[in-house]
Each structure stands twice: as C-alpha cells, then as structure tokens.
Design a protein around this motif. Structure first.
Motif, PDB file in Angstrom:
ATOM      1  N   ARG A 123       2.875  -0.093  17.333  1.00 38.61           N
ATOM      2  CA  ARG A 123       2.202  -0.145  15.984  1.00 38.61           C
ATOM      3  C   ARG A 123       1.932  -1.494  15.473  1.00 38.61           C
ATOM      4  N   ALA A 124       1.052  -1.784  14.660  1.00 34.50           N
ATOM      5  CA  ALA A 124       1.043  -3.002  14.002  1.00 34.50           C
ATOM      6  C   ALA A 124       2.202  -3.381  13.079  1.00 34.50           C
ATOM      7  N   ASP A 125       2.671  -4.831  13.485  1.00 34.10           N
ATOM      8  CA  ASP A 125       3.774  -5.137  12.661  1.00 34.10           C
ATOM      9  C   ASP A 125       3.451  -5.550  11.183  1.00 34.10           C
ATOM     10  N   HIS A 126       2.180  -5.440  10.784  1.00 30.33           N
ATOM     11  CA  HIS A 126       1.776  -5.478   9.338  1.00 30.33           C
ATOM     12  C   HIS A 126       0.814  -4.453   8.943  1.00 30.33           C
ATOM     13  N   ALA A 127       0.867  -4.043   7.663  1.00 33.15           N
ATOM     14  CA  ALA A 127      -0.141  -3.068   7.188  1.00 33.15           C
ATOM     15  C   ALA A 127      -0.300  -3.216   5.580  1.00 33.15           C
ATOM     16  N   VAL A 128      -1.380  -2.832   5.473  1.00 33.82           N
ATOM     17  CA  VAL A 128      -1.792  -2.806   3.991  1.00 33.82           C
ATOM     18  C   VAL A 128      -2.318  -1.372   3.777  1.00 33.82           C
ATOM     19  N   VAL A 129      -1.897  -0.778   2.624  1.00 30.74           N
ATOM     20  CA  VAL A 129      -2.685   0.307   2.074  1.00 30.74           C
ATOM     21  C   VAL A 129      -3.247   0.317   0.717  1.00 30.74           C
ATOM     22  N   ARG A 130      -4.278   0.823   0.260  1.00 33.28           N
ATOM     23  CA  ARG A 130      -4.847   0.682  -1.021  1.00 33.28           C
ATOM     24  C   ARG A 130      -4.844   2.255  -1.476  1.00 33.28           C
ATOM     25  N   GLY A 131      -4.445   2.476  -2.867  1.00 37.59           N
ATOM     26  CA  GLY A 131      -4.586   3.655  -3.118  1.00 37.59           C
ATOM     27  C   GLY A 131      -4.444   3.774  -4.687  1.00 37.59           C
ATOM     28  N   ARG A 132      -3.831   4.693  -5.064  1.00 35.59           N
ATOM     29  CA  ARG A 132      -3.443   5.108  -6.690  1.00 35.59           C
ATOM     30  C   ARG A 132      -1.864   5.453  -6.946  1.00 35.59           C
ATOM     31  N   ASP A 133      -1.318   5.251  -7.995  1.00 31.02           N
ATOM     32  CA  ASP A 133      -0.089   5.851  -8.257  1.00 31.02           C
ATOM     33  C   ASP A 133      -0.402   6.865  -8.961  1.00 31.02           C
ATOM     34  N   LYS A 134       0.674   7.796  -9.485  1.00 34.71           N
ATOM     35  CA  LYS A 134       0.599   9.100  -9.943  1.00 34.71           C
ATOM     36  C   LYS A 134      -0.345   9.156 -11.267  1.00 34.71           C
ATOM     37  N   ASP A 135      -0.225   7.784 -11.903  1.00 34.11           N
ATOM     38  CA  ASP A 135      -1.107   7.855 -13.227  1.00 34.11           C
ATOM     39  C   ASP A 135      -2.420   7.629 -12.900  1.00 34.11           C
ATOM     40  N   GLY A 136      -2.755   7.141 -11.638  1.00 34.11           N
ATOM     41  CA  GLY A 136      -4.295   6.969 -11.439  1.00 34.11           C
ATOM     42  C   GLY A 136      -4.600   5.367 -11.361  1.00 34.11           C
ATOM     43  N   ARG A 137      -3.410   4.586 -11.702  1.00 35.02           N
ATOM     44  CA  ARG A 137      -3.580   3.174 -11.514  1.00 35.02           C
ATOM     45  C   ARG A 137      -3.808   2.594 -10.182  1.00 35.02           C
ATOM     46  N   GLU A 138      -4.534   1.534  -9.774  1.00 32.54           N
ATOM     47  CA  GLU A 138      -4.695   1.335  -8.484  1.00 32.54           C
ATOM     48  C   GLU A 138      -3.657   0.614  -8.024  1.00 32.54           C
ATOM     49  N   LEU A 139      -3.500   0.641  -6.643  1.00 37.19           N
ATOM     50  CA  LEU A 139      -2.119   0.233  -5.873  1.00 37.19           C
ATOM     51  C   LEU A 139      -2.474  -0.502  -4.698  1.00 37.19           C
ATOM     52  N   VAL A 140      -1.935  -1.411  -4.469  1.00 38.59           N
ATOM     53  CA  VAL A 140      -1.831  -2.226  -2.914  1.00 38.59           C
ATOM     54  C   VAL A 140      -0.528  -2.388  -2.558  1.00 38.59           C
ATOM     55  N   VAL A 141      -0.274  -1.848  -1.544  1.00 36.75           N
ATOM     56  CA  VAL A 141       1.243  -1.728  -0.967  1.00 36.75           C
ATOM     57  C   VAL A 141       1.027  -2.556   0.452  1.00 36.75           C
TER      58      VAL A 141
END
Length: 199
Positions: A123-141
């Motif tokens: 697998r790639a040794d670096h990953a970025v996921v974009r989504g939302r938290d439980k309250d709908g706020r934008e999230l980048v991990v």
C-alpha cells in the motif's frame, strides 16, 4: 468499567462484527446525509464503533463491519513512530496521488471481518482522506506508514472491498483457510476483553 478507557469506549456498546461472506461487506456504502450529521444516533454509532474496535484490538473499523450501511469509519491506533491517532470520518474520499510519486510499502495486514490471518500487502505509505466529522464539519486527515495503511484499508471497506481482494488467488485461499482455523480463538479473546471491561 475498565480503567483508562477513552470516553467513546466508555459510552459505547459492543456490536457484532460482520464477517467475510456477508453481503453488506460487498456493497458500496450509502453516504451520511445532512439530516444525520449532528444527531444523537450518529454519535451513538460512533461510540459503539470505538467500543467494538477496542474489544477486537483493531486499528480501525468501518460502519459496514457493524452491519450499518453508512460511509463512516473510526480509528484508534499507534503509527510507526509511536504516535497515537484517534478519530472518525464520514463520507471520506481518498486523494489519489500520482503513481509516479507514490511509494508502496509491503507489510502485514489483517482485518477484523477476516478474524485471524495476516497477509503481506503493498500500500502507499502516505494517504490523505477528506470528509466530515459527526457534526458535518469538513475534515482532512493525513497519515503516513501504518496510519496511511489504516486509512486506505477502511476507505476500501466503504467501497465494498476487503484486503483479501487485493491478494493473489493463492494468498486469498490461504487466508480463508487460516481464518477457519483461527476464528474461534479470536472471537473468544474478543469476548474475554469485553467481559473484562464490563461490556
């Protein structure tokens, strides 16, 4: 209750983990809707997922692994450098890095829905996921090393894919055979952990 448990684990209830062969693990999960963000039901599900992941000694857990058809996963794990990462993300989209710049690392990988076996997988040794938290706020991990592997593994789940699908035919067959041999012991250890922490 057990000592030193995270609040989510304290609040959550342990759910049954779905296993390879169950239909829900094979379909693309439904997105978390605007109406679901910020609700007590979504918060409770996330707590339950943390409790279930803790009892199963997992790194991460997707909603379809507790039989819920939602694009959502949680994680609680240490990376290669001993840093603990804890969180959740809804409707995650994995950034696809250009193949030329991607560094693949082959390491052992397992899955709570395939209790027992671990198989080597690139697998790639670096990953970025974009989504939302439980309250709908934008999230980048962003994750590197083992945390990057976790983010990719859990995102795969939400598309109806298991790590077994990324293995060759022989390795997949070996993993399923090992699961048959190891499953009862794994489930017994999970039950013992649940009992120990009063779940």
């Amino acid at each position: 209750m057990g000592e030193g448990l995270r609040p989510e684990v304290e609040r959550g209830s342990v759910r049954r983990i779905t296993e390879v062969g169950e239909e829900i693990l094979r379909r693309r999960c439904a997105p978390v809707t605007d109406a679901q963000f910020g609700t007590a039901d979504l918060a409770r599900l996330i707590d339950d997922m943390f409790a279930t992941n803790h009892v199963a000694h997992g790194a991460g857990l997707a909603a379809n692994q507790v039989d819920v058809d939602l694009r959502l996963f949680v994680w609680d794990m240490e990376d290669d450098w001993g840093v603990r990462h804890v969180g959740h993300i809804a409707n995650p989209v994995l950034d696809e890095e250009p193949l030329a710049g991607r560094r693949l690392v082959e390491e052992s990988e397992g899955c709570l829905s395939v209790p027992g076996p671990f198989k080597s997988l690139a697998r790639a040794d670096h990953a970025v996921v974009r989504g939302r938290d439980k309250d709908g706020r934008e999230l980048v991990v962003e994750g590197r090393g083992y945390f990057a592997r976790c983010l990719q593994h859990e995102t795969d789940h939400l598309h109806g894919r298991l790590y077994l699908d990324r293995l060759g035919k022989r390795e997949r067959r070996d993993a399923l055979r090992e699961m048959t041999e190891l499953r009862d012991g794994v489930l017994a250890r999970r039950a013992a952990t649940a009992e120990r922490i009063g779940k």
